[in-house]
Design a protein around this motif. Structure first.
Motif, PDB file in Angstrom:
ATOM      1  N   GLN A  48      45.987  23.997  85.848  1.00  0.00           N
ATOM      2  CA  GLN A  48      47.253  23.290  85.678  1.00  0.00           C
ATOM      3  C   GLN A  48      48.380  24.276  85.907  1.00  0.00           C
ATOM      4  O   GLN A  48      48.325  25.413  85.430  1.00  0.00           O
ATOM      5  CB  GLN A  48      47.393  22.776  84.241  1.00  0.00           C
ATOM      6  N   SER A 106      57.333  20.095  83.606  1.00  0.00           N
ATOM      7  CA  SER A 106      56.414  19.472  84.560  1.00  0.00           C
ATOM      8  C   SER A 106      55.037  20.084  84.406  1.00  0.00           C
ATOM      9  O   SER A 106      54.884  21.228  83.993  1.00  0.00           O
ATOM     10  CB  SER A 106      56.923  19.646  85.990  1.00  0.00           C
ATOM     11  N   ARG A 119      51.214  20.004  86.606  1.00  0.00           N
ATOM     12  CA  ARG A 119      50.531  19.536  87.806  1.00  0.00           C
ATOM     13  C   ARG A 119      49.103  20.067  87.827  1.00  0.00           C
ATOM     14  O   ARG A 119      48.887  21.277  87.812  1.00  0.00           O
ATOM     15  CB  ARG A 119      51.289  20.017  89.036  1.00  0.00           C
TER      16      ARG A 119
END
Length: 145
Positions: free
Chosen positions: A96, A107, A109
């Motif tokens: 991540q 954020s 991802r």
């Protein structure tokens, strides 16, 4: 052998090749997750400030009896506003990439291991450009000295 005019592995003029070398060194033991976790935790701990690397372990009864630390289940590396998380639980590494400002994750991802390693290598190289201790630790990792 390098000449006095050749860049060291972590100078900007050798950055692309250096990033590839560092990523390869960080990825080299990924087939064996226990070895990979040890490389990440030990090598990065030498290269980065003490509070930059956090390791979560699972320690079973056998580990306690044998005096072992247990298996690494999660590694988090924080460099500036970037938090890189690698979850090793379950036998399949899952990465991540997070952007964090003042302790708040803005954020998150999910990424494959290869992308996670490349991002980690880039972030560590940036750190190594301004920190002699980090540069020396990374040169030992890449060059094997």
């Amino acid at each position: 052998m390098t000449s006095p005019h050749d860049p060291t592995p972590f100078e900007p003029s050798g950055a692309a090749d250096s990033l590839d070398l560092l990523a390869a060194a960080l990825r080299s033991d990924a087939a064996d997750l226990d070895v990979y976790a040890r490389v990440l935790t030990e090598t990065l701990a030498d290269a980065l400030p003490p509070d930059s690397v956090t390791v979560a372990r699972k320690r079973g009864v056998a580990d306690r009896l044998a005096g072992r630390d247990g298996r690494v289940e999660r590694v988090e590396v924080v460099l500036g506003e970037q938090r890189l998380v690698l979850d090793l639980a379950g036998g399949r590494p899952q990465g991540q990439l997070c952007k964090e400002v003042r302790g708040v994750v803005l954020s998150r991802r999910p990424v494959a291991l290869d992308e996670w390693v490349r991002e980690l290598a880039g972030a560590v190289m940036v750190r190594a450009r301004s920190d002699a201790r980090a540069r020396a630790a990374l040169e030992r990792l890449v060059l094997g000295d």
